[in-house]
Design a protein around this motif. Sequence first.
Motif, PDB file in Angstrom:
ATOM      1  N   UNK A 235      -1.099 -11.587  -8.808  1.00  0.00           N
ATOM      2  CA  UNK A 235      -1.084 -12.273  -7.499  1.00  0.00           C
ATOM      3  C   UNK A 235       0.330 -12.681  -7.107  1.00  0.00           C
ATOM      4  N   UNK A 236       1.077 -13.206  -8.076  1.00  0.00           N
ATOM      5  CA  UNK A 236       2.448 -13.644  -7.811  1.00  0.00           C
ATOM      6  C   UNK A 236       3.349 -12.469  -7.458  1.00  0.00           C
ATOM      7  N   UNK A 237       3.150 -11.334  -8.123  1.00  0.00           N
ATOM      8  CA  UNK A 237       3.955 -10.140  -7.855  1.00  0.00           C
ATOM      9  C   UNK A 237       3.658  -9.571  -6.466  1.00  0.00           C
ATOM     10  N   UNK A 238       2.414  -9.704  -6.029  1.00  0.00           N
ATOM     11  CA  UNK A 238       2.053  -9.272  -4.673  1.00  0.00           C
ATOM     12  C   UNK A 238       2.680 -10.226  -3.656  1.00  0.00           C
ATOM     13  N   UNK A 239       2.583 -11.513  -3.950  1.00  0.00           N
ATOM     14  CA  UNK A 239       3.092 -12.523  -3.016  1.00  0.00           C
ATOM     15  C   UNK A 239       4.600 -12.407  -2.792  1.00  0.00           C
ATOM     16  N   UNK A 240       5.360 -12.068  -3.855  1.00  0.00           N
ATOM     17  CA  UNK A 240       6.812 -11.992  -3.681  1.00  0.00           C
ATOM     18  C   UNK A 240       7.309 -10.596  -3.296  1.00  0.00           C
ATOM     19  N   UNK A 241       6.346  -9.680  -3.043  1.00  0.00           N
ATOM     20  CA  UNK A 241       6.711  -8.358  -2.549  1.00  0.00           C
ATOM     21  C   UNK A 241       7.084  -7.350  -3.610  1.00  0.00           C
ATOM     22  N   UNK A 242       6.986  -7.728  -4.902  1.00  0.00           N
ATOM     23  CA  UNK A 242       7.297  -6.778  -5.977  1.00  0.00           C
ATOM     24  C   UNK A 242       6.312  -5.614  -5.949  1.00  0.00           C
ATOM     25  N   UNK A 243       5.038  -5.938  -5.747  1.00  0.00           N
ATOM     26  CA  UNK A 243       4.004  -4.903  -5.600  1.00  0.00           C
ATOM     27  C   UNK A 243       3.738  -4.732  -4.114  1.00  0.00           C
ATOM     28  N   UNK A 244       3.974  -3.521  -3.604  1.00  0.00           N
ATOM     29  CA  UNK A 244       3.799  -3.283  -2.176  1.00  0.00           C
ATOM     30  C   UNK A 244       3.533  -1.797  -1.936  1.00  0.00           C
ATOM     31  N   UNK A 245       3.386  -1.430  -0.685  1.00  0.00           N
ATOM     32  CA  UNK A 245       3.234  -0.019  -0.314  1.00  0.00           C
ATOM     33  C   UNK A 245       2.014   0.627  -0.927  1.00  0.00           C
ATOM     34  N   UNK A 246       2.182   1.887  -1.365  1.00  0.00           N
ATOM     35  CA  UNK A 246       1.067   2.677  -1.874  1.00  0.00           C
ATOM     36  C   UNK A 246       0.454   2.154  -3.159  1.00  0.00           C
ATOM     37  N   UNK A 247       1.233   1.360  -3.937  1.00  0.00           N
ATOM     38  CA  UNK A 247       0.698   0.808  -5.176  1.00  0.00           C
ATOM     39  C   UNK A 247      -0.263  -0.353  -4.913  1.00  0.00           C
ATOM     40  N   UNK A 248      -0.130  -1.009  -3.763  1.00  0.00           N
ATOM     41  CA  UNK A 248      -0.897  -2.219  -3.485  1.00  0.00           C
ATOM     42  C   UNK A 248      -2.418  -2.011  -3.533  1.00  0.00           C
ATOM     43  N   UNK A 249      -2.989  -0.986  -2.842  1.00  0.00           N
ATOM     44  CA  UNK A 249      -4.440  -0.816  -2.902  1.00  0.00           C
ATOM     45  C   UNK A 249      -4.947  -0.536  -4.315  1.00  0.00           C
ATOM     46  N   UNK A 250      -4.168   0.228  -5.094  1.00  0.00           N
ATOM     47  CA  UNK A 250      -4.580   0.548  -6.463  1.00  0.00           C
ATOM     48  C   UNK A 250      -4.604  -0.715  -7.327  1.00  0.00           C
TER      49      UNK A 250
END
Length: 298
Positions: A235-250
């Motif tokens: 959750x924290x990695x998503x919130x700070x933008x580390x996880x984004x783009x095409x990897x996000x839905x997976x």
Amino acid sequence: MSVIAPADKASVLAEALPYIQRFHGKTIVIKYGGNAMTEEKLKQGFARDVVLLKLVGMNPVVVHGGGPQIGELLKRVGKQSEFIQGMRVTDEETMDVVEMVLGGLVNKEIVGLLNQHGGKAVGLTGKDGGFIRAKQMKLKSLEKEGEWIDIGHVGEVVGIDAQLIELLDSKDFIPVVAPIGVGEKGEPYNINADVVAGKLAQTLSAEKLMLLTNVAGVMDKEGKVLTGLSASQVDALIADGTISGGMLPKVQCALEAARNGVRTCHIIDGRVEHALLLEVLTNQGVGTLIRGAAANRK
């Protein structure tokens, strides 16, 4: 071809033993796609790995995609692929092609490969026994607030009846599932394969959900692969933008499964030979592991 010394082979087998014991009788749901599904050497290796997992007492369930193959056949029949917000617009004619490719060509090829390497694979779609129930997905318009976009026979999972999968597992078959669901009136729906794999893993209370990708895993901002993550860390990695783009839905698919009974979720590089065995049967693993709530309690 490099020659491995007998002592090194014995060491590898010894390392695998505790994992074989730990996961004996457990269900492992594998989403199969990307390069692993198109490169001949990787295809053969994937089939051998799945059969090996079954023979040592685990219950692999394969869910496959087939987007590029669908696009290729549509092109051959003179139909243009159209995408809205990353979703394939699927009218009735396109849905016929989707069923032909996913439920026929791709599914049967995987079944054939597994059987060729000594497995007992059975191909299914969610229409078989109505085991993947679905409804039409509507997209929110990004341009007009309050409006919805009809993209045809694209579905979302309403529910899964896992009895058919459990029966096949109990009889030593390897289920191979095409991500096609069925609506209340028998209408077919094309569903994202990651989503089907995640929902199926939850329904089966799987030990592992394994999503094969064309990248090394979830990476930090320096490009280093992250692993051993809890749901809160993700959750924290998503919130700070580390996880984004095409990897996000997976990642979101894995996160939902991790929060709903799946012990561990793995995003692994399908371009690596024997990626499945490396992740399941070795200390090092390969790719990103996300721990579910059950794993965090122990």
